[in-house]
Design a protein around this motif. Structure first.
Motif, PDB file in Angstrom:
ATOM      1  N   ASN A   1       0.834  -1.224  -0.001  1.00 55.27           N
ATOM      2  CA  ASN A   1       0.145   0.135  -0.059  1.00 55.27           C
ATOM      3  C   ASN A   1       0.791   1.228  -0.031  1.00 55.27           C
ATOM      4  O   ASN A   1       0.964   1.815   1.075  1.00 55.27           O
ATOM      5  N   SER A   2       1.458   1.553  -1.093  1.00 55.33           N
ATOM      6  CA  SER A   2       2.201   2.861  -1.270  1.00 55.33           C
ATOM      7  C   SER A   2       1.249   4.121  -1.211  1.00 55.33           C
ATOM      8  O   SER A   2       0.216   4.267  -1.518  1.00 55.33           O
TER       9      SER A   2
ATOM     10  N   LYS B   1       3.138   1.038  -6.395  1.00 56.94           N
ATOM     11  CA  LYS B   1       4.381   1.591  -7.342  1.00 56.94           C
ATOM     12  C   LYS B   1       5.430   0.375  -7.308  1.00 56.94           C
ATOM     13  O   LYS B   1       5.960   0.455  -8.297  1.00 56.94           O
ATOM     14  N   ASN B   2       5.510  -0.481  -6.243  1.00 58.79           N
ATOM     15  CA  ASN B   2       6.517  -1.580  -6.669  1.00 58.79           C
ATOM     16  C   ASN B   2       6.204  -2.513  -7.665  1.00 58.79           C
ATOM     17  O   ASN B   2       6.908  -3.189  -8.066  1.00 58.79           O
TER      18      ASN B   2
ATOM     19  N   ASP C   1       9.457   8.423  -5.099  1.00 64.15           N
ATOM     20  CA  ASP C   1       8.216   8.463  -4.237  1.00 64.15           C
ATOM     21  C   ASP C   1       6.947   9.196  -5.045  1.00 64.15           C
ATOM     22  O   ASP C   1       5.977   8.847  -4.560  1.00 64.15           O
ATOM     23  N   TYR C   2       7.170   9.730  -6.180  1.00 62.09           N
ATOM     24  CA  TYR C   2       6.330  10.651  -6.957  1.00 62.09           C
ATOM     25  C   TYR C   2       6.234  10.201  -8.119  1.00 62.09           C
ATOM     26  O   TYR C   2       7.213   9.833  -8.938  1.00 62.09           O
ATOM     27  N   LEU C   3       5.161  10.284  -9.164  1.00 65.16           N
ATOM     28  CA  LEU C   3       4.821  10.103 -10.469  1.00 65.16           C
ATOM     29  C   LEU C   3       5.975  10.496 -11.343  1.00 65.16           C
ATOM     30  O   LEU C   3       6.417  10.304 -12.373  1.00 65.16           O
TER      31      LEU C   3
ATOM     32  N   LYS D   1       8.715   8.912 -13.895  1.00 71.18           N
ATOM     33  CA  LYS D   1       8.957   9.241 -15.331  1.00 71.18           C
ATOM     34  C   LYS D   1      10.323   9.659 -15.707  1.00 71.18           C
ATOM     35  O   LYS D   1      11.009   9.308 -16.499  1.00 71.18           O
ATOM     36  N   ILE D   2      10.904  10.659 -14.912  1.00 66.09           N
ATOM     37  CA  ILE D   2      12.325  10.997 -15.016  1.00 66.09           C
ATOM     38  C   ILE D   2      13.226   9.727 -15.043  1.00 66.09           C
ATOM     39  O   ILE D   2      13.870   9.777 -15.972  1.00 66.09           O
TER      40      ILE D   2
END
Length: 222
Positions: free
Chosen positions: A15-16, A22-23, A208-210, A214-215
């Motif tokens: 549960n991120s 995300k995992n 941690d973030y979208l 993407k980067i």
């Protein structure tokens, strides 16, 4: 180099909080955790790899790798505010890891971590006979948890310290945490006055973030 028994611990909650699931989110065609599993299994310096998770989905995916040991984590150690130190201590006790000399914590949120960085950080730890080794990267702006590093010495500094390109200010990158198991049981922390740093250049290591996701994908493709 001194031979030591080393276990890799890969913590992967289901549960991120910031980036959902995300995992298992596809990162350049594979689940995010795949890249950490792949590197850990390739290292000839690591004797055992354990995945610690509360998620049946994550454990089922990891079971496809025959040499991975699976450890079902209790829900009370899988909360947003659960400290990773408690997770590590639980795995040490549950899996009788005291028979190993060191553990290396490899978070799935660092897919840009290389096999070379894993091996080199372990070699550095053993060569210096260090009890702990943590990866850092250099910063240009103020962050929390800032450390000044000179050679292999770490000094924690104040948050309002002025940062410039000429200063050797760093923060933990999140890629690698290595510790003597006996030392960790005693001190329950990674960074002490005797911790040695392993310097990396990659800024987008702890996702941690979208936008970071993407980067990091773009960096890996290039």
């Amino acid at each position: 180099m001194i031979k030591k028994k080393i276990v890799a611990i890969i913590p992967a909650r289901g549960n991120s909080s910031r980036l959902k699931n995300k995992n298992l989110k596809k990162f350049n065609g594979y689940p995010l955790i795949y890249w950490t599993l792949k590197s850990a299994l390739k290292s000839k310096l690591i004797n055992k790899v354990i995945v610690s998770s509360d998620s049946t989905r994550i454990l089922n995916y990891c079971s496809k790798f025959s040499s991975i040991s699976l450890s079902k984590r209790p829900k009370n150690l899988s909360l947003n505010n659960t400290k990773i130190e408690k997770v590590i201590l639980n795995e040490i006790n549950k899996n009788d890891l005291i028979k190993f000399d060191y553990f290396i914590l490899l978070q799935p949120t660092s897919p840009l971590r290389t096999l070379r960085s894993i091996n080199d950080s372990i070699k550095l730890t053993l060569k210096k006979r260090a009890s702990t080794c943590v990866s850092f990267y250099k910063i240009k702006y103020n962050f929390l948890n800032i450390f000044k590093i000179n050679s292999l010495k770490i000094l924690e500094v104040e948050r309002n310290t002025k940062i410039s390109k000429k200063n050797n200010f760093f923060i933990p990158s999140g890629d690698i945490y290595i510790s003597s198991i006996k030392k960790f049981i005693k001190e329950k922390t990674f960074i002490t006055k005797k911790t040695i740093p392993y310097i990396i250049k990659n800024k987008y290591s702890d996702i941690d973030y979208l936008h970071e996701f993407k980067i990091a994908e773009k960096i890996q493709r290039n």
